[in-house]
Design an enzyme around this catalytic site. Structure first.
Site, mmCIF file in Angstrom:
data_model
loop_
_atom_site.group_PDB
_atom_site.id
_atom_site.type_symbol
_atom_site.label_atom_id
_atom_site.label_comp_id
_atom_site.label_asym_id
_atom_site.label_seq_id
_atom_site.Cartn_x
_atom_site.Cartn_y
_atom_site.Cartn_z
ATOM 1 N N ASN A 207 -7.529 -2.870 14.001
ATOM 2 C CA ASN A 207 -8.870 -3.610 13.567
ATOM 3 C C ASN A 207 -8.913 -4.609 12.986
ATOM 4 O OD1 ASN A 207 -7.683 -2.082 11.429
ATOM 5 N ND2 ASN A 207 -9.343 -1.126 11.688
ATOM 6 N N HIS B 3 -7.197 -5.001 9.918
ATOM 7 C CA HIS B 3 -7.108 -4.349 8.188
ATOM 8 C C HIS B 3 -5.760 -5.203 8.034
ATOM 9 C CE1 HIS B 3 -4.743 -0.912 9.423
ATOM 10 N NE2 HIS B 3 -3.712 -1.541 9.112
ATOM 11 N N ASP C 242 0.755 -1.275 0.220
ATOM 12 C CA ASP C 242 0.056 0.382 0.209
ATOM 13 C C ASP C 242 0.887 1.150 -0.043
ATOM 14 O OD1 ASP C 242 0.960 -0.137 2.348
ATOM 15 O OD2 ASP C 242 -1.014 -0.841 3.038
ATOM 16 N N GLU D 1 -9.568 -2.309 5.129
ATOM 17 C CA GLU D 1 -10.212 -2.030 5.698
ATOM 18 C C GLU D 1 -11.511 -2.782 6.610
ATOM 19 O OE1 GLU D 1 -8.650 -0.123 8.138
ATOM 20 O OE2 GLU D 1 -8.366 1.982 7.991
#
Ligand code: GLP
Length: 246
Positions: free
Chosen positions: A136, A138, A67, A143
């Site tokens: 979380n 990811h 990313d 996400e």
């Protein structure tokens, strides 16, 4: 999923570095999928050390990163390109033109994503992918959501991710709100996947990743479906996942 438990962060880094070194030595022209964040830094440090000791050769390696922040140029010290140069590429004999990240400076998000998918296809896919784990759940910047995104896409970062990543920026407003990330289908297409996790604060999300249902609400849970996914986590990260770990 195979789960390796290590004593601490150093052990996790060493174990993952051994597996990456094995991949590089077995296939010197491997395509490695790489990750940023604090988790893989120790792995990169170890690989650099082995390179200096003449035990590793990166001259035929290709890398594909997961990313990049949208809007950050390579020279920005918070860009993932800068991170990779600084933490690995500048210290080994890799050809920079064979190291790829999404183009954060491309304002046309569709174009940036399309071009990145074409690059991944062009290199023939990823042999070994390393992943960190977001707080979380990811992976990359995939996400939590209602469905698994397949290919490279532009994401709005969640508040939790902005909060977690603000430590790298001078102030919270400086954290980009969007990023380009490889999709779940591309990640799952890798031959082998190593998920690296360290620290007590990730213990609950790691329990959900390994033992919970496969759901896009916990993106990394999809790794349960991968035939060669390996979790390398330290005791603290596995503290809520009983009786697991070799
Ligand atoms: C970022 C990256 C992820 C990384 C995650 C965890 O959001 N996009 O690829 O896994 O942070 O970071 P850390 O390893 O610092 O906990």
């Amino acid at each position: 999923m195979r789960v390796y438990k290590t004593k601490d962060y150093e052990g996790m880094s060493k174990k993952a570095a051994f597996l990456m070194a094995a991949q590089i030595n077995a296939k010197p022209d491997s395509v490695l999928g790489l990750a940023t964040g604090s988790t893989p830094v120790g792995v990169y440090r170890q690989l650099i050390q082995w390179y200096r000791e003449d035990l590793l050769d990166f001259s035929r390696i290709t890398t594909i990163n997961l990313d990049e922040y949208r809007g950050l140029a390579a020279e920005n010290d918070q860009s993932y390109r800068y991170f990779m140069n600084h933490n690995l590429f500048d210290h080994v004999n890799i050809r920079k033109e064979c190291t790829y990240l999404p183009d954060g400076t491309e304002p046309d998000s569709k174009k940036a994503c399309r071009e990145y998918d074409a690059i991944i296809k062009g290199v023939g896919g990823i042999d070994l992918q390393i992943l960190g784990l977001g707080r979380n759940g990811h992976i990359g910047f995939n996400e939590p959501g209602d469905y698994f995104e397949k290919t490279t896409h532009c994401v709005d970062l969640t508040e939790s991710t902005i909060e977690a990543n603000k430590r790298f920026f001078q102030k919270e407003e400086d954290v980009p709100r969007q990023a380009y990330t490889m999709g779940i289908q591309t990640i799952m297409g890798a031959g082998t996947i190593l998920l690296l996790v360290s620290g007590e604060e990730k213990a609950e999300i790691l329990r959900q990743v390994i033992c919970g249902p496969v759901t896009p609400r916990v993106p990394a849970s999809i790794l349960q479906m991968h035939p060669r996914a390996v979790v390398i986590a330290d005791e603290a990260a596995l503290s809520r996942t009983e009786n697991l770990g070799e």
